[in-house]
Design an enzyme around this catalytic site. Structure first.
Site, PDB file in Angstrom:
ATOM      1  N   HIS A   3     -10.726  13.736  -1.331  1.00 13.94           N
ATOM      2  CA  HIS A   3     -10.163  12.567  -1.352  1.00 13.94           C
ATOM      3  C   HIS A   3      -9.150  11.601  -2.285  1.00 13.94           C
ATOM      4  O   HIS A   3      -8.484  10.420  -2.826  1.00 13.94           O
ATOM      5  CB  HIS A   3     -10.917  12.073  -0.255  1.00 13.94           C
ATOM      6  CG  HIS A   3     -11.666  11.884   0.822  1.00 13.94           C
ATOM      7  ND1 HIS A   3     -10.284  12.042   1.924  1.00 13.94           N
ATOM      8  CD2 HIS A   3     -12.164  13.109   1.091  1.00 13.94           C
ATOM      9  CE1 HIS A   3     -10.158  12.173   3.113  1.00 13.94           C
ATOM     10  NE2 HIS A   3     -11.340  13.329   2.617  1.00 13.94           N
TER      11      HIS A   3
ATOM     12  N   LYS B  11      -6.257  -4.088   2.281  1.00 19.09           N
ATOM     13  CA  LYS B  11      -7.879  -2.425   1.665  1.00 19.09           C
ATOM     14  C   LYS B  11      -8.659  -3.197   0.255  1.00 19.09           C
ATOM     15  O   LYS B  11      -9.018  -3.929   0.397  1.00 19.09           O
ATOM     16  CB  LYS B  11      -6.481  -1.763   1.257  1.00 19.09           C
ATOM     17  CG  LYS B  11      -5.111  -2.125   0.520  1.00 19.09           C
ATOM     18  CD  LYS B  11      -3.994  -1.142  -0.357  1.00 19.09           C
ATOM     19  CE  LYS B  11      -3.425  -0.972   0.788  1.00 19.09           C
ATOM     20  NZ  LYS B  11      -3.557   0.403   1.381  1.00 19.09           N
ATOM     21  N   ARG B  12      -9.400  -2.182   0.209  1.00 15.29           N
ATOM     22  CA  ARG B  12     -10.255  -1.963  -1.252  1.00 15.29           C
ATOM     23  C   ARG B  12      -9.705  -3.193  -1.717  1.00 15.29           C
ATOM     24  O   ARG B  12      -8.744  -2.040  -2.285  1.00 15.29           O
ATOM     25  CB  ARG B  12     -10.450  -0.988  -0.872  1.00 15.29           C
ATOM     26  CG  ARG B  12     -11.791  -0.810  -1.985  1.00 15.29           C
ATOM     27  CD  ARG B  12     -12.436   0.875  -2.265  1.00 15.29           C
ATOM     28  NE  ARG B  12     -11.808   2.068  -1.884  1.00 15.29           N
ATOM     29  CZ  ARG B  12     -11.304   2.420  -3.704  1.00 15.29           C
ATOM     30  NH1 ARG B  12     -12.145   2.025  -4.602  1.00 15.29           N
ATOM     31  NH2 ARG B  12     -10.705   3.337  -3.119  1.00 15.29           N
TER      32      ARG B  12
ATOM     33  N   LYS C 242      -4.700   0.184  -6.084  1.00 15.06           N
ATOM     34  CA  LYS C 242      -4.105  -0.253  -5.300  1.00 15.06           C
ATOM     35  C   LYS C 242      -2.489  -1.364  -5.541  1.00 15.06           C
ATOM     36  O   LYS C 242      -2.475  -1.755  -4.932  1.00 15.06           O
ATOM     37  CB  LYS C 242      -5.062  -0.805  -4.162  1.00 15.06           C
ATOM     38  CG  LYS C 242      -5.494   0.695  -3.741  1.00 15.06           C
ATOM     39  CD  LYS C 242      -7.062   0.502  -2.846  1.00 15.06           C
ATOM     40  CE  LYS C 242      -7.884   1.610  -1.997  1.00 15.06           C
ATOM     41  NZ  LYS C 242      -6.885   2.834  -1.709  1.00 15.06           N
TER      42      LYS C 242
ATOM     43  N   THR D 220      -4.487   5.601   5.625  1.00 10.91           N
ATOM     44  CA  THR D 220      -4.561   5.169   6.321  1.00 10.91           C
ATOM     45  C   THR D 220      -4.377   3.916   7.243  1.00 10.91           C
ATOM     46  O   THR D 220      -3.412   4.224   8.220  1.00 10.91           O
ATOM     47  CB  THR D 220      -6.524   5.406   7.590  1.00 10.91           C
ATOM     48  OG1 THR D 220      -7.056   4.739   6.392  1.00 10.91           O
ATOM     49  CG2 THR D 220      -5.845   7.218   6.877  1.00 10.91           C
TER      50      THR D 220
ATOM     51  N   LYS E 161      -2.063   2.809  10.722  1.00 14.06           N
ATOM     52  CA  LYS E 161      -2.339   1.783  11.632  1.00 14.06           C
ATOM     53  C   LYS E 161      -1.199   0.646  12.182  1.00 14.06           C
ATOM     54  O   LYS E 161      -0.734   0.418  12.325  1.00 14.06           O
ATOM     55  CB  LYS E 161      -3.278   0.992  11.085  1.00 14.06           C
ATOM     56  CG  LYS E 161      -4.643   1.687  11.179  1.00 14.06           C
ATOM     57  CD  LYS E 161      -5.861   1.145  10.423  1.00 14.06           C
ATOM     58  CE  LYS E 161      -6.566   3.005   9.832  1.00 14.06           C
ATOM     59  NZ  LYS E 161      -7.642   2.567   9.582  1.00 14.06           N
TER      60      LYS E 161
END
Length: 802
Positions: free
Chosen positions: A356, A544-545, A550, A652, A656
């Site tokens: 991952h 998100k985290r 990110k 992911t 969504k």
């Protein structure tokens, strides 16, 4: 199980009288929730028995899916839908004067995960049941989860997530299936009847006790189980003498030390004690799961080890469960009497591994002194595996030595879990096309040259039933009225929506659904954050985290740039926008926590400025969870997927958002690449460097972010704000990361192009007809991101059950 309103009301009343001694009408919200959850769980358990009875007649392969996280979210609404009882239950609740959503809201989100890894595992369990895959999930029943996030003065504070405080009606404790787990001690080797025997002397024993949660498949045909292990002391451990002399901590020390193993997800491992606790966690559930597998197998097939790998697959979701490998070797050799070669053959035919991450520093490594002391027999097996691996290399050849250095299990005083996983697994898969190519080309390149046939791709997926049908009932209803309900079982049927791309009535209905969902979220924000939000504004969302790669900083810098533009020119062409951010920072990750503080500081400045009324709002939503995500995804207009190219394995959240009609702004990273392939450049907004450009710039050593920022007046002003006090805090950590320490994730380089892409997106949203078409195309082409498709791919490419 009830089939209509009348049978529901009758069964519901019987249940509440048994539980609480009163009628359903006399019960409060939480009592009604618990009663309905118990009814649903009982039906699921009965269906589980039917599923097992049906499978007893077959000789297929069972998949054991090991994951450190299973972020399952609230179950009641989804399970009622799976079992075909949702409409009847909701009609009955309404007759009792209840809003079904109020009853669903009584369920606490289980603290069983953190982010994408755990939600992926939960979606896969859902889809394995729907696809009638014989599967058991293996995880940990954390008492306090990761943590409950609170934002105090703009800073993240962590509180225990006491999600079990009201009990958990979905789980059944299976004490008869408890397993003994041993830590520490020494290993003594001796001969007995011509074979080697390894005795553990002086080890500490604890119980691993399973709690089973039923996992329903859509349609109610199949129910699998999620087995969650909790740690308990091996002996009743209350020291009465210590208690009576006033040493109350000592009285319960043994119990506390045992239970600590399953108290918290991802304990801070910056200390040696933290590292030890994490290693204990990972071995604890791996060893308990493997022992359970062998016990179950022997009960049905005896000692038929020759066919074990044909009947059993062990899948490790990331490196956390890698200790399944030496533990399976240990049990097969030490307990079952198999030789090394026979045991190794079984292991390498049974285990498969999903990677991952593309970042080598994120691949787990354990200090050899720690693992050898805590797990002495397991370490002996790892050491022997490493010795045999080294023997396959000619160490007089410099290139062979280089490959050995990157692939050895033990090197530089560390045990490398990813290397162990690749060496022992029948297959290794990435989770997006780009991610798998990076694994082959870079992260695991030397392994790929040795075992090219092992490497596969299975792009991640999400449950469209959970994140559209359950989370967005208005949209789900519109889809069903338009193309029928077949899409619930087959997400590919969403493609039928595209024939309505020029249907003005449908597009207007789609816009109304979006507005309804935005109002719902705006009401939540008003209630929880006390910030008035205009549902008619442009909803720009990044949830998100919180992590540097990110690039939440890009979102924050964009807000500051637009704010400065409006301050300089109140008539500037900036559409009324609501910027929404959410996510948790790891407890020990200072940069991520400072990023949250920066988000909140910008929000405070913007929201307090009366000149921004009707132009801009900024909201950081605390304690992001599955249930909060189910409120956010349906309301988003723009989905921010802006990680540095080549860093996000898949993601992911993008899926969504896409299923709910949000349009993506993003880089060519992770699953964004596949979204582009599906919808085309005209239906999303791309920006930034490609993976190849990122790698080339990094290799060149010529990137000077401070100089680039200084040459850009917009960025220069933003960077000054970080330290000049205008934001109410000195964000020196963020400033230094970007200017003094090289801007590792290229925020400065990509920012101008990001701002350009956002301006294009904002302009497109002003053309409602164009935007609604883009939204529709994204929804219609999202079916391939269903986790049902992912599981079918796993069956064919990884588990070989098709």
């Amino acid at each position: 199980m009830f089939t209509d309103k009348e049978s529901f009301l009758s069964e519901f009343d019987v249940t509440t009288r048994k539980l609480y001694g009163k009628s359903a009408a006399a019960c409060g919200h939480r009592e009604k929730y618990t009663a309905l959850a118990r009814m649903t769980a009982d039906s699921a358990v009965q269906l589980r028995a039917s599923t097992l009875a049906r499978r007893e007649k077959t000789d297929g392969r069972r998949i054991y899916y090991f994951s450190m996280e299973f972020l399952i979210g609230r179950l009641l609404k989804s399970y009622l839908m799976d079992l075909g009882c949702k409409d009847a239950a909701e009609a009955g609740l309404r007759e009792l004067g209840e809003d079904p959503e109020d009853i669903y809201a009584c369920e606490r989100d289980p603290g069983l995960g953190n982010g994408g890894l755990g939600r992926l595992a939960a979606c896969y369990m859902d889809s394995m049941a729907t696809e009638d895959v014989d599967a058991v999930g293996m995880g940990i029943r954390y008492r306090y989860g990761l943590f409950k996030q609170r934002i105090v003065g703009g800073w993240q504070e962590e509180e225990p997530d006491n999600w079990l405080i009201d009990g958990y009606p979905w789980a059944v404790r299976k004490i008869d299936d408890a397993v003994v787990i041993r830590f520490g001690g020494t290993v003594v080797r001796r001969e007995e009847d011509g074979r080697k025997v390894y005795d553990k002397i002086g080890s500490t024993s604890i119980w691993a006790v399973p709690h089973d949660v039923p996992v329903t498949g859509f349609g109610g045909k199949t129910v699998n189980k999620l087995r969650l292990w909790t740690a308990q002391p091996f002996h009743e451990s209350f020291d009465l003498a210590a208690f009576n002399r006033g040493d109350y901590s000592a009285a319960v020390r043994e119990r506390s030390e045992a239970e600590a193993i399953t108290n918290v997800l991802y304990p801070d491992d910056s200390s040696w004690a933290g590292k030890e606790l994490r290693l204990k966690q990972e071995y604890f559930f791996s060893a308990a799961g493997v022992a359970d597998i062998l016990r179950t197998y022997k009960a049905k097939y005896g000692a038929d080890w020759e066919n074990f790998s044909r009947r059993v697959a062990i899948h490790i979701n990331d490196t956390h469960p890698t200790l399944c490998i030496p533990e399976l070797m240990r049990l097969l050799m030490d307990e079952e009497g198999l030789g090394w070669d026979e045991a190794w053959k079984i292991v390498t035919e049974t285990v498969s591994y999903t990677n991952h991450t593309v970042m080598p520093e994120a691949l787990e490594k354990w200090p050899i002194p720690l693992i050898s002391r805590l797990l002495p027999r397991v370490y002996m097996i790892i050491e022997e595996l490493d010795r045999r691996w080294r023997e396959t290399f000619d160490r007089t050849d410099p290139e062979q030595e280089r490959i050995l250095r990157s692939t050895a299990i033990l090197w530089d005083g560390e045990a490398k879990m990813a290397n162990l996983a690749v060496i022992a697994s029948a297959t290794v898969n990435g989770v997006a096309a780009l991610h798998t190519e990076i694994l082959k080309r870079d992260t695991l390149h030397d392994f790929y040259t040795l075992f090219p046939e092992r490497f596969r791709n299975v792009t991640n997926g999400v449950s469209h039933r959970r994140f559209v049908a359950a989370a967005n009932p208005a949209l789900g209803g519109l889809i069903t009225r338009t193309i029928g309900n077949g899409w619930l079982r087959d997400a590919a049927q969403l493609a039928g929506l595209e024939s309505h791309v020029n249907d003005s009535v449908f597009l207007e209905d789609l816009e109304k659904v979006k507005l309804e969902n935005k109002r719902r979220l705006a009401n939540y924000i008003g209630r929880e954050n006390h910030i008035p939000v205009d549902p008619n504004s442009f909803f720009d969302v990044q949830v998100k985290r919180i992590h540097a790669y990110k690039r939440q900083l890009l979102s924050i810098f964009k807000i500051l740039a637009l704010y400065d533009r409006l301050k300089e020119d109140p008539n500037a062409n900036v559409p009324n926008t609501t910027f929404l951010l959410a996510g948790k920072a790891a407890a020990g990750y200072a940069f991520a926590k400072e990023t949250i503080k920066l988000s909140c500081a910008v929000a405070d400045m913007v929201n307090a400025d009366p000149e921004m009324n009707g132009k801009m709002k900024v909201v950081f939503l605390e304690n992001f969870s599955v249930s909060l995500g189910q409120l956010i995804y349906p309301a988003a207009d723009l989905s921010e997927q802006i990680s540095t190219a080549g860093k996000e394995a898949s993601g992911t959240g993008c899926m969504k958002f896409m299923m709910n009609g949000a349009v993506t702004i993003g880089t060519l990273d992770g699953a964004n690449v596949e979204i582009l392939d599906l919808v085309g450049k005209e239906n999303l907004f791309l920006f930034g460097m490609t993976t190849e450009e990122v790698e080339a710039l990094r290799a060149s050593g010529t990137y000077d972010p401070a100089a680039e920022a200084a040459a850009n007046p917009v960025l220069a002003k933003i960077l000054r704000r970080l330290t000049d006090g205008s934001l109410g805090w000195n964000f020196g950590g963020v400033y230094d990361a970007l200017t003094r320490y090289g801007d590792e994730f290229f925020v400065i380089r990509d920012f101008p192009d990001y701002l350009r892409a956002w301006e294009e997106a904002a302009a497109a949203h002003l053309d409602s007809e164009r935007w609604n078409r883009m939204s529709l195309v994204n929804m219609a082409r999202s079916g391939s991101f269903s986790s049902d498709r992912s599981i079918r791919d796993y069956k064919k490419r990884i588990w070989m059950t098709d």
